[in-house]
Design an enzyme around this catalytic site. Structure first.
Site, PDB file in Angstrom:
ATOM      1  N   SER A 144       0.841  -1.197   0.090  1.00  0.00           N
ATOM      2  CA  SER A 144       0.015   0.208  -0.007  1.00  0.00           C
ATOM      3  C   SER A 144       1.054   1.131   0.029  1.00  0.00           C
ATOM      4  O   SER A 144       1.933   1.267   0.558  1.00  0.00           O
ATOM      5  CB  SER A 144      -0.927   0.233   1.217  1.00  0.00           C
ATOM      6  OG  SER A 144      -1.422   1.378   1.605  1.00  0.00           O
ATOM      7  N   TYR A 158      -1.691  -0.283  10.284  1.00  0.00           N
ATOM      8  CA  TYR A 158      -1.917  -0.703   8.822  1.00  0.00           C
ATOM      9  C   TYR A 158      -0.463  -0.479   7.861  1.00  0.00           C
ATOM     10  O   TYR A 158       0.192  -1.209   7.169  1.00  0.00           O
ATOM     11  CB  TYR A 158      -3.018  -0.423   8.267  1.00  0.00           C
ATOM     12  CG  TYR A 158      -3.343  -0.613   6.596  1.00  0.00           C
ATOM     13  CD1 TYR A 158      -3.804  -1.633   6.023  1.00  0.00           C
ATOM     14  CD2 TYR A 158      -2.957   0.456   5.776  1.00  0.00           C
ATOM     15  CE1 TYR A 158      -3.982  -1.917   4.911  1.00  0.00           C
ATOM     16  CE2 TYR A 158      -3.211   0.336   4.245  1.00  0.00           C
ATOM     17  CZ  TYR A 158      -3.826  -0.935   3.908  1.00  0.00           C
ATOM     18  OH  TYR A 158      -3.890  -1.219   2.557  1.00  0.00           O
TER      19      TYR A 158
HETATM   20  P1  NAP Z   1     -11.761  -5.422   0.202  1.00  0.00           P
HETATM   21  O1  NAP Z   1     -12.470  -4.729  -1.149  1.00  0.00           O
HETATM   22  O2  NAP Z   1     -11.899  -4.996   1.605  1.00  0.00           O
HETATM   23  O3  NAP Z   1     -11.566  -6.821  -0.114  1.00  0.00           O
HETATM   24  C1  NAP Z   1     -10.834  -7.512   0.775  1.00  0.00           C
HETATM   25  C2  NAP Z   1     -10.690  -8.917   0.364  1.00  0.00           C
HETATM   26  O4  NAP Z   1      -9.839  -9.782   1.278  1.00  0.00           O
HETATM   27  C3  NAP Z   1     -12.094  -9.846   0.156  1.00  0.00           C
HETATM   28  O5  NAP Z   1     -12.118 -10.774  -0.710  1.00  0.00           O
HETATM   29  C4  NAP Z   1     -12.021 -10.447   1.582  1.00  0.00           C
HETATM   30  O6  NAP Z   1     -12.806 -11.639   1.870  1.00  0.00           O
HETATM   31  C5  NAP Z   1     -10.753 -10.780   1.827  1.00  0.00           C
HETATM   32  N1  NAP Z   1     -10.060 -11.104   3.247  1.00  0.00           N
HETATM   33  C6  NAP Z   1     -10.114 -10.198   4.181  1.00  0.00           C
HETATM   34  N2  NAP Z   1      -9.575 -10.698   5.317  1.00  0.00           N
HETATM   35  C7  NAP Z   1      -9.335 -11.991   4.934  1.00  0.00           C
HETATM   36  C8  NAP Z   1      -8.591 -13.154   5.832  1.00  0.00           C
HETATM   37  N3  NAP Z   1      -8.460 -13.020   7.003  1.00  0.00           N
HETATM   38  N4  NAP Z   1      -8.324 -14.214   4.818  1.00  0.00           N
HETATM   39  C9  NAP Z   1      -8.635 -14.368   3.808  1.00  0.00           C
HETATM   40  N5  NAP Z   1      -9.412 -13.477   3.151  1.00  0.00           N
HETATM   41  C10 NAP Z   1      -9.614 -12.195   3.748  1.00  0.00           C
HETATM   42  O7  NAP Z   1     -10.119  -4.784  -0.134  1.00  0.00           O
HETATM   43  P2  NAP Z   1      -9.293  -4.258  -1.253  1.00  0.00           P
HETATM   44  O8  NAP Z   1      -9.656  -2.699  -1.049  1.00  0.00           O
HETATM   45  O9  NAP Z   1      -9.666  -5.000  -2.445  1.00  0.00           O
HETATM   46  O10 NAP Z   1      -7.936  -4.406  -0.908  1.00  0.00           O
HETATM   47  C11 NAP Z   1      -7.076  -5.627  -1.379  1.00  0.00           C
HETATM   48  C12 NAP Z   1      -5.737  -5.375  -0.843  1.00  0.00           C
HETATM   49  O11 NAP Z   1      -5.266  -3.949  -1.527  1.00  0.00           O
HETATM   50  C13 NAP Z   1      -5.137  -5.466   0.509  1.00  0.00           C
HETATM   51  O12 NAP Z   1      -4.315  -5.827   0.884  1.00  0.00           O
HETATM   52  C14 NAP Z   1      -5.340  -3.683   0.684  1.00  0.00           C
HETATM   53  O13 NAP Z   1      -4.498  -3.519   2.041  1.00  0.00           O
HETATM   54  C15 NAP Z   1      -4.634  -3.439  -0.243  1.00  0.00           C
HETATM   55  N6  NAP Z   1      -4.715  -2.193  -0.628  1.00  0.00           N
HETATM   56  C16 NAP Z   1      -6.065  -1.478  -0.841  1.00  0.00           C
HETATM   57  C17 NAP Z   1      -6.120  -0.155  -0.999  1.00  0.00           C
HETATM   58  C18 NAP Z   1      -7.465   0.691  -1.458  1.00  0.00           C
HETATM   59  O14 NAP Z   1      -7.354   1.771  -1.392  1.00  0.00           O
HETATM   60  N7  NAP Z   1      -8.616  -0.066  -1.883  1.00  0.00           N
HETATM   61  C19 NAP Z   1      -4.874   0.663  -1.243  1.00  0.00           C
HETATM   62  C20 NAP Z   1      -3.679   0.262  -0.967  1.00  0.00           C
HETATM   63  C21 NAP Z   1      -3.728  -1.178  -0.803  1.00  0.00           C
HETATM   64  P3  NAP Z   1     -14.269 -11.471   2.662  1.00  0.00           P
HETATM   65  O15 NAP Z   1     -15.073 -10.557   2.114  1.00  0.00           O
HETATM   66  O16 NAP Z   1     -14.860 -13.270   2.635  1.00  0.00           O
HETATM   67  O17 NAP Z   1     -14.104 -11.261   4.122  1.00  0.00           O
END
Ligand code: NAP
Length: 251
Positions: A144, A158
């Protein structure tokens, strides 16, 4: 010959779901991991299969080592190969200062975002390494921009966890280069997914997006394209890299 296999942790929503869909378009047999939202995972798998691709969903909380081992056992039994791991599953917690963060919160932040990714990578390396009879492969970690920014007074827990992912990426890349495994990461900025609502700030994308260098937040597809490139042979000379996918957001 069987299709190459990509395991996407947290593949049911957001960046993971976009990665799973694009991977299937690129010819991968996709393993869609999720933790609790089975319907979302089955929706992604259903779409992939309807489009002629191959995928299945598997529940595993990646903060639970036994659940990870069971997920890999199932993968071994069903597909018998692994070519790419995308360590995407990640969490944030509510906006808080350090004084208000419990030990439980800090442990969970590192269990999911760091140790879960390391355990998933451990299992991937033991299957992919040419020194263990595998055919090599690629690991793409999802870091991130907060690793560099620090996210003070928002979620430094985080940010610190993602900083660990950057270091882990660089370190593992060197450790397994002779195993013919490439290890890279993407460092997304503000991406339009549900994660912001999970952190108690559903308006974050709209509020912060306009102030970013590109004047907008990114999409999950834009991150997925970088992940698929790092996973592919087109990135054959790239390892230990952390690619910013942040619309110019650096600090
Ligand atoms: P999201 O929309 O909240 O989706 C999270 C996903 O992770 C869901 O499929 C969830 O499954 C799964 N998950 C959460 N906890 C878990 C666990 N303990 N074991 C297995 N699966 C788990 O998140 P996102 O925004 O796509 O983020 C994905 C990645 O990108 C993360 O690592 C996040 O830190 C990183 N990121 C995101 C952003 C942003 O702005 N969105 C920016 C920087 C980095 P369930 O729904 O079944 O819980």
């Amino acid at each position: 010959m069987s299709a190459p296999v990509m395991l996407v942790t947290g593949g049911s929503r957001g960046i993971g779901a976009a990665t799973a869909r694009l991977a299937a378009e690129c010819g991968y047999h996709v393993v869609v991991n999720y933790m609790s939202d089975a319907a979302a995972a089955e929706f992604v798998v259903g779409d992939i299969i309807a489009d002629g691709g191959k995928a299945y969903a598997v529940r595993a909380d990646i903060s639970d080592e036994n659940a990870i081992l069971a997920m890999y056992d199932e993968l071994d039994g069903r597909l018998g190969r692994l070519d790419v791991l995308v360590n995407n599953a990640g969490i944030v917690d509510e906006v808080a200062r350090l004084e208000d963060m419990s030990a439980e919160r800090l442990h969970r932040m590192f269990d999911v975002n760091v140790i879960g990714s390391m355990l998933c990578a451990r299992e991937a390396v033991s299957r992919m390494s040419v020194n263990h009879g595998g055919r090599g492969g690629a690991i793409v970690n999802v870091s991130s921009a907060s690793a560099r920014i620090g996210s003070p007074a928002q979620y430094i827990d985080y940010a610190a966890a993602k900083g660990a992912i950057d270091t882990f990426t660089m370190a593992l890349a060197k450790e397994v280069v002779a195993d013919r495994i490439r290890v890279n990461a993407v460092r997304p900025g503000i991406i339009d997914t549900d994660i912001h609502a999970s952190g108690g700030d559903p308006d974050r994308v709209a509020r912060v997006g306009a102030s970013l260098p590109m004047g907008r937040a990114g999409t999950a597809d834009e991150v997925a394209r970088a992940i698929l490139w790092l996973a592919s042979d087109a990135a054959s000379y790239t390892t230990g890299a952390v690619v910013d996918v942040s619309g110019g957001r650096a600090i």
